[in-house]
Design an enzyme around this catalytic site. Structure first.
Site, PDB file in Angstrom:
ATOM      1  N   GLY A   1       0.746  -1.191  -0.060  1.00  0.00           N
ATOM      2  CA  GLY A   1       0.106  -0.086  -0.017  1.00  0.00           C
ATOM      3  C   GLY A   1       0.882   1.258  -0.018  1.00  0.00           C
ATOM      4  O   GLY A   1       2.047   1.239   0.258  1.00  0.00           O
ATOM      5  N   CYS A   2       0.225   2.385  -0.212  1.00  0.00           N
ATOM      6  CA  CYS A   2       1.009   3.662  -0.340  1.00  0.00           C
ATOM      7  C   CYS A   2       1.364   4.183   1.031  1.00  0.00           C
ATOM      8  O   CYS A   2       2.718   4.364   1.114  1.00  0.00           O
ATOM      9  CB  CYS A   2      -0.161   4.648  -1.186  1.00  0.00           C
ATOM     10  SG  CYS A   2      -1.485   4.864  -0.453  1.00  0.00           S
ATOM     11  N   TYR A   3       0.567   4.273   2.025  1.00  0.00           N
ATOM     12  CA  TYR A   3       1.059   4.705   3.461  1.00  0.00           C
ATOM     13  C   TYR A   3       2.163   3.728   3.895  1.00  0.00           C
ATOM     14  O   TYR A   3       2.974   4.067   4.177  1.00  0.00           O
ATOM     15  CB  TYR A   3      -0.185   4.763   4.008  1.00  0.00           C
ATOM     16  CG  TYR A   3      -1.300   5.945   4.021  1.00  0.00           C
ATOM     17  CD1 TYR A   3      -0.640   7.172   4.132  1.00  0.00           C
ATOM     18  CD2 TYR A   3      -2.397   5.707   3.789  1.00  0.00           C
ATOM     19  CE1 TYR A   3      -1.386   8.498   4.033  1.00  0.00           C
ATOM     20  CE2 TYR A   3      -3.211   6.629   3.494  1.00  0.00           C
ATOM     21  CZ  TYR A   3      -2.711   7.811   3.763  1.00  0.00           C
ATOM     22  OH  TYR A   3      -3.513   9.309   3.503  1.00  0.00           O
TER      23      TYR A   3
ATOM     24  N   THR B   1       4.229   1.792   2.242  1.00  0.00           N
ATOM     25  CA  THR B   1       5.385   2.094   1.592  1.00  0.00           C
ATOM     26  C   THR B   1       6.236   3.240   2.356  1.00  0.00           C
ATOM     27  O   THR B   1       7.385   2.878   2.711  1.00  0.00           O
ATOM     28  CB  THR B   1       5.243   2.363   0.202  1.00  0.00           C
ATOM     29  OG1 THR B   1       4.826   1.237  -0.491  1.00  0.00           O
ATOM     30  CG2 THR B   1       6.739   2.633  -0.527  1.00  0.00           C
TER      31      THR B   1
END
Length: 344
Positions: free
Chosen positions: A147-149, A151
């Protein structure tokens, strides 16, 4: 030429994948699919592709049949069955969704409301954070793209946890994201009058990225790691900046911390540890696959503060997926990703 396809090509993540893949010299896009725009030309949906591609959204089975690598860019719960078909056809699957990110079925059911549909498949999936799992990724045909967060937070904490330098509980992760992280579907929270000139926390204490972050950090530290994670929406299109607070087990100076980070990331080209005194910002990573990390100390509270900035759509999604593909296929890791953020 390797053929690559995308299932779910017209959401924000899918279309960002397309934009980047069209500049990749080692692959050819064989077919794409979209339930919402089945049968339509891509450049009629997104005018920025006019004159660049004649792709038409087709059905999922054709995407699997025509391609060697398939990216699945779908909402939670929709990738498992599709990934099974991809793997059964001896193709490579890189899943952009959440279906394979958690290894614990009970945890997955708690956060996503369903059991694993294909438990055996979960056992063979690899978490696709290249800076952590590069050798495992190289040998895998099923990747769970982070996921972005997660990462931004995991890259910010890996060196400290690997060296067992911080307490595993009481970590605070305060993250801010552009609105593309919420996807293309209409939502009151991302409606322009609601988000413009505003700054809003959301899903406080209940964001689904929490168990993903805790599982990966716990694996790194070889002990249970708990975090307090609060995401916020910024009135910008893209980018994530995470401010991470943690407590050292023993007193440590900032120069020593900086050396630990630079040593760990010295051969990882997409992570830049900034010189002491500099502060990471979204502007300097926007439209790139880079992560910028800055390191700070709160001497009054004996607290380490890490700032980690990424582009949520690239290093936090599409770019990282291409990075994983490059590793699996033996390409240069930066193929198609040699991107520099604009100065303004």
């Amino acid at each position: 030429m390797i053929k690559v396809g995308i299932i779910g090509a017209t959401g924000y993540v899918g279309v960002e994948l397309l934009r980047l893949l069209l500049n990749h010299s080692q692959i050819e896009i064989g077919a794409i699919s979209s339930v919402s725009f089945d049968g339509q030309e891509l450049d009629s949906i997104y005018k920025n592709f006019l004159g660049r591609t004649n792709l038409i959204c087709t059905n999922m089975n054709e995407v699997i049949e025509k391609n060697d690598v398939i990216f699945t860019a779908l909402p939670p719960g929709l990738s498992e069955d599709i990934a099974t078909k991809i793997i059964e056809n001896n193709k490579i699957c890189i899943d952009m969704g959440a279906d394979f990110r958690l290894s614990n079925e009970e945890e997955y059911k708690y956060w996503y409301g369903k059991n694993f549909s294909h438990p055996k498949l979960h056992k063979q999936s690899i978490y696709g954070l290249p800076e952590l799992n590069k050798e495992k990724i190289r040998k895998s045909s099923l990747i769970a793209n982070p996921g972005c967060y997660p990462t931004s937070i995991e890259l910010g904490l890996i060196p400290l946890l690997k060296n067992l330098l911080i307490k595993p509980n009481g970590i605070i992760c305060d993250s801010k994201s552009g609105t593309t992280g919420s996807g293309r579907s209409l939502s009151l929270n991302t409606h322009f009058p609601e988000e413009n000139e505003n700054f809003t926390p959301y899903k406080i204490g209940e964001h689904r990225h929490t168990p993903e972050i805790e599982e990966i950090l716990s694996n790194i530290a070889n002990t249970k790691v708990t975090i307090t994670f609060t995401p916020h929406l910024l009135p910008i299109n893209r980018g994530i900046i995470s401010t991470i607070y943690c407590t050292p087990k023993e007193k440590i100076d900032l120069n020593s911390i900086h050396k630990i980070y630079t040593d760990f990331y010295k051969d990882k080209e997409f992570v830049n540890v900034l010189p002491l005194g500099d502060i990471a910002s979204i502007k300097n990573v926007k439209l790139s696959n880079n992560c910028h990390i800055s390191l700070h100390l709160n001497h009054r509270k004996d607290q380490i503060i890490i700032i980690s900035a990424i582009d949520n759509m690239i290093k936090g999604a599409a770019g990282q997926a291409i990075q994983n593909m490059n590793i699996i296929l033996g390409f240069k890791e930066n193929e198609g990703l040699n991107l520099i953020s604009p100065a303004f």
